[in-house]
Design a protein around this motif. Structure first.
Motif, mmCIF file in Angstrom:
data_model
loop_
_atom_site.group_PDB
_atom_site.id
_atom_site.type_symbol
_atom_site.label_atom_id
_atom_site.label_comp_id
_atom_site.label_asym_id
_atom_site.label_seq_id
_atom_site.Cartn_x
_atom_site.Cartn_y
_atom_site.Cartn_z
ATOM 1 N N ILE A 212 5.708 9.668 -4.813
ATOM 2 C CA ILE A 212 6.716 8.651 -5.157
ATOM 3 C C ILE A 212 6.265 7.758 -6.318
ATOM 4 O O ILE A 212 6.807 6.677 -6.528
ATOM 5 C CB ILE A 212 7.093 7.772 -3.935
ATOM 6 N N ALA A 213 5.292 8.266 -7.099
ATOM 7 C CA ALA A 213 4.767 7.436 -8.204
ATOM 8 C C ALA A 213 5.881 7.020 -9.161
ATOM 9 O O ALA A 213 5.889 5.898 -9.682
ATOM 10 C CB ALA A 213 3.686 8.210 -8.951
ATOM 11 N N ARG A 214 6.839 7.922 -9.402
ATOM 12 C CA ARG A 214 7.907 7.626 -10.379
ATOM 13 C C ARG A 214 8.774 6.459 -9.893
ATOM 14 O O ARG A 214 9.129 5.582 -10.667
ATOM 15 C CB ARG A 214 8.749 8.883 -10.582
ATOM 16 N N ALA A 215 9.103 6.443 -8.609
ATOM 17 C CA ALA A 215 9.917 5.337 -8.084
ATOM 18 C C ALA A 215 9.111 4.031 -8.074
ATOM 19 O O ALA A 215 9.631 2.957 -8.423
ATOM 20 C CB ALA A 215 10.424 5.664 -6.678
ATOM 21 N N LEU A 216 7.821 4.135 -7.709
ATOM 22 C CA LEU A 216 6.998 2.922 -7.683
ATOM 23 C C LEU A 216 6.853 2.334 -9.089
ATOM 24 O O LEU A 216 6.908 1.117 -9.278
ATOM 25 C CB LEU A 216 5.611 3.233 -7.101
ATOM 26 N N ALA A 217 6.736 3.236 -10.074
ATOM 27 C CA ALA A 217 6.563 2.753 -11.456
ATOM 28 C C ALA A 217 7.841 2.125 -12.000
ATOM 29 O O ALA A 217 7.809 1.427 -13.013
ATOM 30 C CB ALA A 217 6.126 3.917 -12.347
ATOM 31 N N THR A 218 8.961 2.376 -11.338
ATOM 32 C CA THR A 218 10.227 1.801 -11.804
ATOM 33 C C THR A 218 10.722 0.726 -10.832
ATOM 34 O O THR A 218 11.910 0.445 -10.755
ATOM 35 C CB THR A 218 11.290 2.902 -11.977
ATOM 36 N N GLY A 219 9.785 0.164 -10.076
ATOM 37 C CA GLY A 219 10.117 -1.046 -9.338
ATOM 38 C C GLY A 219 10.345 -0.914 -7.854
ATOM 39 O O GLY A 219 10.695 -1.910 -7.204
ATOM 40 N N LEU A 220 10.157 0.291 -7.289
ATOM 41 C CA LEU A 220 10.371 0.407 -5.836
ATOM 42 C C LEU A 220 9.417 -0.518 -5.091
ATOM 43 O O LEU A 220 8.209 -0.482 -5.311
ATOM 44 C CB LEU A 220 10.153 1.861 -5.370
ATOM 45 N N GLN A 221 9.978 -1.311 -4.198
ATOM 46 C CA GLN A 221 9.156 -2.163 -3.334
ATOM 47 C C GLN A 221 9.523 -1.858 -1.892
ATOM 48 O O GLN A 221 10.706 -1.843 -1.549
ATOM 49 C CB GLN A 221 9.419 -3.631 -3.634
ATOM 50 N N CYS A 222 8.509 -1.606 -1.086
ATOM 51 C CA CYS A 222 8.750 -1.283 0.328
ATOM 52 C C CYS A 222 8.301 -2.470 1.161
ATOM 53 O O CYS A 222 7.143 -2.891 1.082
ATOM 54 C CB CYS A 222 7.960 -0.043 0.727
ATOM 55 N N ARG A 223 9.222 -2.968 1.980
ATOM 56 C CA ARG A 223 8.855 -4.122 2.819
ATOM 57 C C ARG A 223 7.848 -3.698 3.884
ATOM 58 O O ARG A 223 7.662 -2.496 4.132
ATOM 59 C CB ARG A 223 10.098 -4.728 3.457
ATOM 60 N N ALA A 224 7.238 -4.682 4.535
ATOM 61 C CA ALA A 224 6.240 -4.386 5.566
ATOM 62 C C ALA A 224 6.886 -3.634 6.725
ATOM 63 O O ALA A 224 8.038 -3.921 7.101
ATOM 64 C CB ALA A 224 5.631 -5.694 6.071
ATOM 65 N N LEU A 225 6.145 -2.687 7.276
ATOM 66 C CA LEU A 225 6.647 -1.918 8.416
ATOM 67 C C LEU A 225 7.079 -2.840 9.559
ATOM 68 O O LEU A 225 8.081 -2.591 10.235
ATOM 69 C CB LEU A 225 5.548 -0.951 8.884
ATOM 70 N N GLU A 226 6.332 -3.911 9.766
ATOM 71 C CA GLU A 226 6.661 -4.849 10.844
ATOM 72 C C GLU A 226 8.094 -5.367 10.693
ATOM 73 O O GLU A 226 8.830 -5.501 11.676
ATOM 74 C CB GLU A 226 5.697 -6.056 10.838
ATOM 75 N N ALA A 227 8.492 -5.659 9.459
ATOM 76 C CA ALA A 227 9.831 -6.213 9.221
ATOM 77 C C ALA A 227 10.896 -5.162 9.537
ATOM 78 O O ALA A 227 11.919 -5.466 10.166
ATOM 79 C CB ALA A 227 9.946 -6.694 7.776
#
Ligand SMILES: NC(=O)c1ccc[n+]([C@@H]2O[C@H](COP(=O)([O-])OP(=O)(O)OC[C@H]3O[C@@H](n4cnc5c(N)ncnc54)[C@H](OP(=O)(O)O)[C@@H]3O)[C@@H](O)[C@H]2O)c1
Length: 344
Positions: A283-298
């Motif tokens: 998923i490097a391409r999505a991360l490099a274009t701003g993907l942010q994953c919230r904490a699993l706890e949330a």
């Protein structure tokens, strides 16, 4: 921006529409009026069955279109026939299932795509879903142009409003665990798991619509690798009683397979090692274009809050799915058999 969502009243599209409205965009939703009745009064609603008559789109212009409800290429061609030349950006929500050989190694966007024995098939099944989405992607590029077309390829979408009872099955399982009881934990504790909170997928998709990015993007999470053990330990900590907490009983994959346990459906998220490629997506391409994953706890807490209030979901659209999750009696029988089977 004036955004058209083809869909937008159930899960991924619902989160996207919600976010777009919060960000001040003008939003139009096209749907049949069956899901999410009364949602989003501030949006324009075009009530239409896209399989029957899309003339409500004739003459309309949109800065961006997000198509969450296409499963056959003819549906995408029909939208293009109505809107091409009057749309700045088109997103065809695809899937991680587009790849021909998911288990060949870490899946990048350049991996070989699936093909169908019968490209004209109208049957959406586990066998045809990915190949049909490949054809939808091609129809989108042909209709709107590669430079205007974004192809998000989500992995397992999870979180509130998920109609599929996969991730949510684990949430409900930990919520109902009795203090000190055993919970069957499948396979290799160190094996990888990937999924994405649909709200994080929606936020990334909206940002791409705002910037007009194009191309295919794998869209799953989390940003750093997660093992099945870390997933279940976190779910237990967040959801289950603490005094004493339930015990995770790790049952080997060979045993589960011998007992005829169906991976992914009977034990959601679990895939045997030889076929866990979709948990190893790049998923490097999505991360490099701003993907942010919230904490699993949330994600766990919010899914639990929604699941407590929501009845067991009906299956979503897309490929027909067998009932999800181990029945309590079957889980108890499997645990007993695991404890009483001699192992060398
Ligand atoms: N769930 C996953 O884990 C996963 C993973 C990878 C990819 N995907 C893809 O993600 C997409 C998201 O689906 P979603 O359910 O979350 O999207 P959604 O936009 O929240 O819900 C589907 C929408 O499509 C509408 N719709 C369905 N059939 C229609 C028709 N014939 N004509 C007009 N509108 C129609 C539904 O409304 P009405 O019922 O009122 O018509 C609903 O608004 C799908 O393309 C799926 O293939 C999902």
């Amino acid at each position: 921006m004036h955004l058209l969502v083809l869909g937008g009243t159930r899960f991924l599209g619902r989160h996207l529409a919600d976010l777009a409205l919060q960000r001040g965009h003008r939003v139009t939703l096209l749907h049949r009026g069956r899901s999410g009745s009364g949602l989003f009064p501030q949006a324009e609603h075009l009530i239409a069955d896209r399989n029957a008559d899309l003339s409500v789109l004739d003459g309309r212009r949109f800065d961006a279109v997000v198509d969450t409800s296409a499963y056959w290429p003819r549906q995408v061609r029909e939208v293009a026939a109505r809107l091409a030349g009057r749309v700045g950006h088109y997103q065809m929500v695809s899937t991680i299932s587009v790849y021909a050989d998911p288990d060949a190694g870490a899946l990048t966007e350049d991996a070989t795509l699936a093909t169908l024995a019968d490209p004209a098939t109208e049957t959406v099944s586990g066998e045809t879903y990915g190949g049909l989405k490949v054809l939808c992607e091609q129809a989108a590029v042909d209709g709107f142009g590669a430079g205007r077309t974004l192809l998000p390829r989500p992995g397992l979408l999870v979180g509130p409003h998920d109609p599929t009872e996969r991730f949510t099955w684990w949430v409900r399982r930990l919520l109902r665990a009795a203090p000190g009881s055993e919970v069957l934990a499948p396979g290799d504790p160190a094996g990888p798991v990937q999924f994405i909170d649909a709200r994080d997928a929606a936020a990334w998709m909206l940002a791409q619509a705002e910037s007009g990015r194009s191309g295919p993007f794998n869209l799953t999470g989390p940003a750093t690798p997660l093992s099945m053990e870390a997933f279940l330990a976190t779910a237990r900590r967040v959801l289950a009683p603490a005094d004493p907490p339930p015990r995770l009983c790790w049952v080997a994959e060979d045993f589960l397979l011998e007992q005829g346990v169906a991976s992914w459906t009977e034990l959601p998220l679990w895939l045997p090692r030889r076929s866990d490629g979709i948990h190893r997506t790049e998923i490097a391409r999505a991360l490099a274009t701003g993907l942010q994953c919230r904490a699993l706890e949330a994600t766990l807490q919010d899914t639990a809050a929604w699941a407590r209030a929501a009845p067991l979901s009906r299956a979503g659209e897309g490929p027909p799915r067998p009932p999800t999750g181990l029945a309590p009696e079957r889980e108890a029988a499997l645990l007993q058999a695991w404890h009483t089977t001699p192992r060398g």
